[in-house]
Design an enzyme around this catalytic site. Structure first.
Site, mmCIF file in Angstrom:
data_model
loop_
_atom_site.group_PDB
_atom_site.id
_atom_site.type_symbol
_atom_site.label_atom_id
_atom_site.label_comp_id
_atom_site.label_asym_id
_atom_site.label_seq_id
_atom_site.Cartn_x
_atom_site.Cartn_y
_atom_site.Cartn_z
ATOM 1 N N LYS A 83 0.837 -1.198 0.000
ATOM 2 C CA LYS A 83 0.000 0.000 0.000
ATOM 3 C C LYS A 83 0.875 1.253 0.000
ATOM 4 O O LYS A 83 1.977 1.256 0.567
ATOM 5 C CB LYS A 83 -0.912 -0.037 1.233
ATOM 6 N N SER A 164 -9.605 1.607 3.291
ATOM 7 C CA SER A 164 -8.802 2.396 2.368
ATOM 8 C C SER A 164 -7.805 1.586 1.546
ATOM 9 O O SER A 164 -7.179 2.110 0.628
ATOM 10 C CB SER A 164 -8.032 3.466 3.152
ATOM 11 N N SER A 188 -10.143 -0.908 7.148
ATOM 12 C CA SER A 188 -9.466 -0.639 5.879
ATOM 13 C C SER A 188 -8.838 -1.852 5.220
ATOM 14 O O SER A 188 -8.432 -1.792 4.060
ATOM 15 C CB SER A 188 -8.404 0.452 6.064
#
Length: 485
Positions: A83, A164, A188
């Protein structure tokens, strides 16, 4: 080449690498080909933010090492995506999806990236994400960032990706990498894992180092693995373990970690397990179709020998409301991260980022920055606010002691079972672990999963339950990646 990378697992890839059917370099090229065909063209899911320009060199070096010394372990030569809020001390940026940090380079790897490299993983790129882990503003779609644009759900582009860790989940679902690393503060990993029909493990806070990860909350943040199978997720989890003295939360893991979590991969793991279902509050947003999918998954667990306590209500569920904890922690946590960047970094504080966005509104403020402003002007940065201190204590009391702990003790449970990711708020505030597993698809093709949750450092139990469910009812299917409306 005859090797098929679609849905290929780590053990399958390692077998092909060992026999010489393919090399790690060839494997990386195959993933790059899929990315070229479907991420920025074709269906254009937009999950990849940046490719590591040295990925092929790293893969080839690991091929040479394999031929001379043998593999380091299960992740040797395996392509991993991380990420965009996780530091890599290389030629890639770390921006949390923000244009304000588009030129930001980390001085060194995050601790977990160091561990992955030591295990022989090939970090092939950075995944797009909801900007600042969905702490930018109100009403911004999950998976959107000013630097990377909008991530799309490959199963149905009208379905949200969740966030996210949107890019991390979508890239795994689309077979753009073997496994990926996401982060979670409150849903997330679980949310995009559910909507991407993949496995997402949100570990206990303190199990995995947070050093070198652009933060949101000092008390709730954690990284975690995202994969297409439970075994692959556990192999990635193993590789990220290690004691990092820079992360104070890791002190809670002393004597509670295992060297190898694959020993808990038991296809009969549901036999005799006591699983509770907290139906009050957590089922109110389910459609009839989703409820039917959930109930079918419960029936499967009963067939595999689980004792289902239904309902096993969390008595505090409706008392858990807005908390100022994350809002107050974000500013101080982010400012500390930015201050540690190299001497060439332009952004040193949250205020610098806000000012940059104001100066470039067309590019950065498509949805505004209301949450960033709230964080800047709400928090003193010293955690002395009475509301913050009260909320932190209340979160622990309602989510841990009187919430999950009390329910599991009352019913003598091994785990709680939630639909989709609907239990993420209570488990995240408690700092407790969860695993989301695919359980089916709606008539529109939207994925739907179930989440097993338990108390701190009960990952062995969750892995056993999730693996048994997955192995006996293999429901995951790869998206077609065909353009549709």
């Amino acid at each position: 080449m005859s090797f098929e990378i679609v849905e290929a697992t780590i053990p399958e890839i390692q077998a092909a690498l060992e026999t010489g059917e393919m090399t790690s370099r060839q494997l990386v090229l195959m993933y790059f080909k899929r990315i070229a065909e479907h991420d920025k063209s074709g269906l254009t899911v937009n999950s990849i933010l940046e490719i590591n320009p040295d990925a092929l060199f790293i893969a080839e070096s690991l091929d040479v090492e394999r031929s001379l010394q043998g593999p380091r372990g299960p992740l040797h030569g395996i392509p991993v995506l991380v990420k965009d809020n996780i530091n890599t001390g290389d030629k890639m940026h770390t921006s949390a999806g923000s244009l304000a940090l588009a030129d930001s380079f980390a001085g060194e790897d995050a601790y977990i990236v160091t561990k992955l490299r030591e295990a022989g993983a090939v970090i092939i790129g950075k995944a797009n994400m909801t900007e600042f882990a969905n702490f930018m503003t109100n009403g911004m779609p999950s998976g959107y960032s000013s630097r990377g644009g909008q991530v799309l759900n490959p199963y149905n582009i009208s379905t949200p990706t969740g966030g996210s860790s949107a890019g991390s989940a979508v890239a795994v679902a689309c077979n753009f990498c073997t496994v990926s690393v996401g982060t979670e503060t409150s849903g997330s990993i679980l949310n995009p894992g559910n909507l991407g029909s993949i496995i997402g493990i949100k570990p206990t806070v303190g199990m995995i180092s947070r050093s070198g990860i652009l933060p949101l909350s000092n008390t709730q943040d954690t990284a975690g693995p995202m994969a297409r199978t439970v075994r692959d997720a556990v192999l990635l989890l193993n590789a990220m373990l290690g004691k990092d003295d820079r992360d104070a939360a890791m002190g809670t893991s002393a004597g509670r970690l295992h060297e190898d979590y694959t020993v808990f991969l038991d296809p009969n793991g549901l036999q005799g397990a006591r699983i509770g279902i907290p139906r009050d509050y957590y089922f109110e947003e389910l459609t009839d179709e989703q409820l039917a999918l959930f109930n079918a998954s419960v029936d499967r667990m009963r067939e595999l020998g689980a004792t289902i306590i239904d309902p096993a209500e969390i008595r505090t569920a409706r008392e858990i409301s807005y908390s100022s904890v994350v809002l107050n922690e974000f500013k101080t946590s982010l400012n500390a991260y930015l201050a540690a960047l190299g001497p060439g970094a332009r952004m040193r504080t949250l205020k610098d980022i806000i000012d940059f966005n104001h100066a470039h509104p067309m590019e950065t403020l498509k949805y505004g920055q209301a949450t960033l402003l709230d964080a800047e002007y709400t928090s003193s940065g010293m955690f002395t606010e009475p509301q913050y201190l009260r909320d932190r204590a209340t979160d622990l009391r309602l989510c841990k002691e009187l919430g999950i702990d009390a329910t599991m003790k009352e019913h003598q449970l091994d785990a709680l079972l939630f639909p989709a990711d609907f239990g993420a708020r209570i488990t995240s505030r408690a700092g407790y672990p969860s695993i989301v597993v695919p359980s089916g698809y709606t008539s529109a093709g939207a994925p739907f999963g179930v989440t097993f949750s338990a108390q701190a450092y009960q990952e062995p139990v969750l892995i056993r339950l999730a693996y048994a469910y997955e192995q006996n009812y293999k429901v995951r299917k790869a998206p077609s990646l065909q353009s549709f409306i």
